[in-house]
Design an enzyme around this catalytic site. Structure first.
Site, PDB file in Angstrom:
ATOM      1  N   ARG A 213      -0.484  -5.633 -27.899  1.00 34.96           N
ATOM      2  CA  ARG A 213      -0.045  -7.158 -27.377  1.00 34.96           C
ATOM      3  C   ARG A 213       1.013  -6.927 -26.292  1.00 34.96           C
ATOM      4  NH1 ARG A 213       0.702  -9.303 -32.910  1.00 34.96           N
ATOM      5  NH2 ARG A 213      -1.171 -10.176 -33.462  1.00 34.96           N
ATOM      6  N   PHE A 229     -11.231 -14.896 -29.604  1.00 35.09           N
ATOM      7  CA  PHE A 229     -10.889 -14.710 -31.154  1.00 35.09           C
ATOM      8  C   PHE A 229      -9.172 -14.592 -31.221  1.00 35.09           C
ATOM      9  CE2 PHE A 229     -14.796 -12.670 -29.761  1.00 35.09           C
ATOM     10  CZ  PHE A 229     -15.585 -13.083 -31.050  1.00 35.09           C
ATOM     11  N   ASP A 251     -10.940 -19.824 -30.246  1.00 30.58           N
ATOM     12  CA  ASP A 251     -11.161 -19.458 -31.679  1.00 30.58           C
ATOM     13  C   ASP A 251     -12.124 -20.426 -32.265  1.00 30.58           C
ATOM     14  OD1 ASP A 251      -9.419 -17.363 -33.665  1.00 30.58           O
ATOM     15  OD2 ASP A 251     -10.568 -18.964 -34.499  1.00 30.58           O
ATOM     16  N   SER A 252     -12.885 -20.107 -33.098  1.00 27.60           N
ATOM     17  CA  SER A 252     -13.821 -20.952 -33.772  1.00 27.60           C
ATOM     18  C   SER A 252     -13.041 -21.722 -34.897  1.00 27.60           C
ATOM     19  CB  SER A 252     -14.923 -20.234 -34.473  1.00 27.60           C
ATOM     20  OG  SER A 252     -14.544 -19.203 -35.308  1.00 27.60           O
ATOM     21  N   ALA A 281     -16.685 -18.048 -29.787  1.00 26.86           N
ATOM     22  CA  ALA A 281     -16.735 -17.450 -28.936  1.00 26.86           C
ATOM     23  C   ALA A 281     -17.820 -16.818 -28.123  1.00 26.86           C
ATOM     24  CB  ALA A 281     -15.800 -16.132 -28.909  1.00 26.86           C
ATOM     25  N   ASP A 298     -11.280  -9.739 -29.176  1.00 32.79           N
ATOM     26  CA  ASP A 298     -10.522  -9.034 -30.653  1.00 32.79           C
ATOM     27  C   ASP A 298     -11.298 -10.070 -31.769  1.00 32.79           C
ATOM     28  OD1 ASP A 298      -9.025  -7.810 -32.337  1.00 32.79           O
ATOM     29  OD2 ASP A 298      -7.490  -9.230 -32.394  1.00 32.79           O
ATOM     30  N   CYS A 338     -12.234  -4.024 -35.357  1.00 36.05           N
ATOM     31  CA  CYS A 338     -11.368  -3.473 -36.309  1.00 36.05           C
ATOM     32  C   CYS A 338     -12.341  -3.341 -37.530  1.00 36.05           C
ATOM     33  CB  CYS A 338     -10.464  -4.636 -36.722  1.00 36.05           C
ATOM     34  SG  CYS A 338     -11.402  -6.234 -37.139  1.00 36.05           S
TER      35      CYS A 338
HETATM   36  N1  SAH Z   1      -6.469 -11.661 -31.806  1.00 30.85           N
HETATM   37  C1  SAH Z   1      -5.806 -12.092 -32.944  1.00 30.85           C
HETATM   38  C2  SAH Z   1      -6.581 -11.629 -34.146  1.00 30.85           C
HETATM   39  C3  SAH Z   1      -8.065 -12.034 -34.392  1.00 30.85           C
HETATM   40  S1  SAH Z   1      -8.587 -12.290 -35.853  1.00 30.85           S
HETATM   41  C4  SAH Z   1      -4.283 -11.718 -33.074  1.00 30.85           C
HETATM   42  O1  SAH Z   1      -3.961 -11.091 -32.041  1.00 30.85           O
HETATM   43  O2  SAH Z   1      -3.823 -12.225 -33.950  1.00 30.85           O
HETATM   44  C5  SAH Z   1     -10.191 -12.927 -35.568  1.00 30.85           C
HETATM   45  C6  SAH Z   1     -10.351 -14.177 -35.213  1.00 30.85           C
HETATM   46  O3  SAH Z   1     -11.770 -14.581 -34.704  1.00 30.85           O
HETATM   47  C7  SAH Z   1     -10.046 -15.113 -36.361  1.00 30.85           C
HETATM   48  O4  SAH Z   1      -9.144 -16.160 -35.980  1.00 30.85           O
HETATM   49  C8  SAH Z   1     -11.408 -15.959 -36.561  1.00 30.85           C
HETATM   50  O5  SAH Z   1     -10.914 -17.490 -36.979  1.00 30.85           O
HETATM   51  C9  SAH Z   1     -11.777 -15.932 -35.163  1.00 30.85           C
HETATM   52  N2  SAH Z   1     -13.530 -15.927 -35.310  1.00 30.85           N
HETATM   53  C10 SAH Z   1     -14.348 -15.629 -36.018  1.00 30.85           C
HETATM   54  N3  SAH Z   1     -15.623 -15.714 -35.639  1.00 30.85           N
HETATM   55  C11 SAH Z   1     -15.379 -16.400 -34.615  1.00 30.85           C
HETATM   56  C12 SAH Z   1     -16.494 -16.768 -33.469  1.00 30.85           C
HETATM   57  N4  SAH Z   1     -17.752 -16.569 -33.722  1.00 30.85           N
HETATM   58  N5  SAH Z   1     -15.986 -17.261 -32.346  1.00 30.85           N
HETATM   59  C13 SAH Z   1     -14.637 -17.547 -32.190  1.00 30.85           C
HETATM   60  N6  SAH Z   1     -13.635 -17.007 -33.133  1.00 30.85           N
HETATM   61  C14 SAH Z   1     -14.220 -16.301 -34.178  1.00 30.85           C
END
Ligand code: SAH
Length: 394
Positions: A213, A229, A251-252, A281, A298, A338
């Protein structure tokens, strides 16, 4: 005599190299009928002691706690937690006025396989991934209290992470300290984040992206940024703090998007140029014809195990190809995986294919990983789960 496990001939090799897992296929005989979560001794085929650890029914049958013969008592737990806490002190993470959240215990990386402990201000959140750790949670809490007098409460959040088949009936709740509290505002590199360990994903916050970050912040000035995400909006806050022109967080999860907005307002007030969007996303990227100067990808772990690796890699490729095609010349892509099952090399090859599909000239500026409070045991390379690339796109 404690229950013990005899290995098949030659199967002690990985243990001689201190790998902390014993797979069920390596076992010749189990003596003494251990219950799940019991501490068992592991012996070579010839009968020599080689390790001791938590027994569990499943593909990983023993998670090693010690390669020496000793007694695993409260003192032992105190010692392990003290070693972990000392490391965080030397990383400058304890008593740091600008960063008040960090990972205290990172499973195998802290020689405590199956255990994660995150610190949010003065609250410790314990997450057990194995039956043995779950059954040891009182000793773990006691060790944290002894070693870290600054901690005010210890919350156990294992109900979703302990093995389902073990039917432990795990209920989340406080192991110690004043109950009732759900969230606190923590600082990360001076930025404020509201973390709710009761309702949030994982232990409440993705601490592992702290350094990445910071790097996003360094590239953000003047840019139009898309953070996909986004969860709690970590990358968005850093980008805005360093002068991004505009930031979109996607985010979803509705809850995540609200959190991202809250955290942005917490840091900059309501007037800042930030738009939070609840959307899938993949859909969002497919439908929009907007361009960005910086995109962050992410996603959650697409490949939870090797069986689904092929599909997962298609997912990463599609996502990255689409994002690369939406980046303005001179723009930057931060892309992460991840999934433990995806190696650094495989991830890089996949992003390479995505670049070729998008037909862009792409250079790698940085290769990223997890921060030092998520250490990797050199004998357990699987512990390197977070992979990231920073790409310059012409
Ligand atoms: N970037 C964040 C962590 C991401 S964790 C940080 O820095 O804290 C992954 C995230 O993706 C979760 O919040 C989850 O709700 C979201 N997610 C999962 N599938 C998704 C999709 N298809 N589209 C958008 N978001 C999604």
């Amino acid at each position: 005599m404690a229950a013990h496990i005899q290995l098949k001939r030659g199967k002690e090799e990985s243990l001689r190299r201190f790998h902390p897992w014993i797979f069920s296929g390596a076992i010749e005989r189990i003596a003494g009928e251990p219950a799940e979560g019991d501490i068992v001794e592991v012996r070579t085929h010839g009968g020599d002691f080689i390790a001791m650890g938590h027994y569990q029914i499943g593909s990983i049958a023993v998670r090693v706690l010690s390669f020496g013969e000793l007694t695993i008592d409260q003192q032992w737990w105190n010692r392990r937690v003290a070693v972990a806490a000392d490391l965080r002190r030397s990383l400058g993470l304890r008593d740091n006025p600008l960063t008040t959240c960090y990972r205290l215990i990172h499973g195998e990386g802290d020689s405590l396989p199956g255990l994660v402990v995150d610190i949010y201000d003065r609250v410790a959140v314990v997450q057990c991934h194995s039956v043995g750790m779950y059954r040891s949670r009182s000793q773990i809490a006691e060790a944290i209290r002894t070693v870290m007098p600054e901690i005010e409460a210890i919350y156990d959040k294992s109900s979703q992470t302990v093995p389902y088949n073990a039917q432990l009936g795990a209920v989340d709740g406080y192991l110690w300290g004043a109950g009732g509290e759900e969230s606190r505002t923590v600082l990360e590199n001076g930025h404020k984040f509201s973390v709710n360990w009761v309702k949030g994903q994982k232990t409440g916050f993705f601490i592992d992206q702290r350094c990445n970050r910071y790097l996003v912040g360094r590239y953000a000035r003047g840019r139009r940024v898309l953070n996909t995400f986004c969860y709690t909006g970590g990358f968005s806050v850093y980008a805005l703090a360093q002068g991004a022109r505009e930031v979109y967080s996607v985010d979803s999860s509705e809850r995540a998007v609200r959190l991202a907005d809250e955290n942005v307002v917490l840091n900059f007030g309501p007037e800042v140029n930030h738009t939070a969007i609840a959307a899938d996303a993949f859909e969002y990227l497919r439908q929009t014809d907007e361009k960005f100067d910086m995109i962050i990808l992410d996603p959650p772990a697409f490949a939870k195990h090797h069986k689904v690796l092929g599909n997962a890699m298609q997912g990463y490729k599609r996502l990255n190809a689409r994002a690369l095609s939406m980046i303005e010349p001179g723009g930057i892509l931060f892309t992460f995986s991840c999934s433990q099952a995806v190696s650094k090399e495989l991830f890089r090859t996949t992003v390479f294919s995505a670049a070729a599909i998008a037909g862009r000239k792409v250079r790698i500026l940085h290769q990223l990983t997890q921060p030092a409070d998520h250490p990797i045991d050199i004998y357990h390379p699987e512990g390197e789960y977070l992979k990231g690339l920073v790409l310059f796109v012409e």
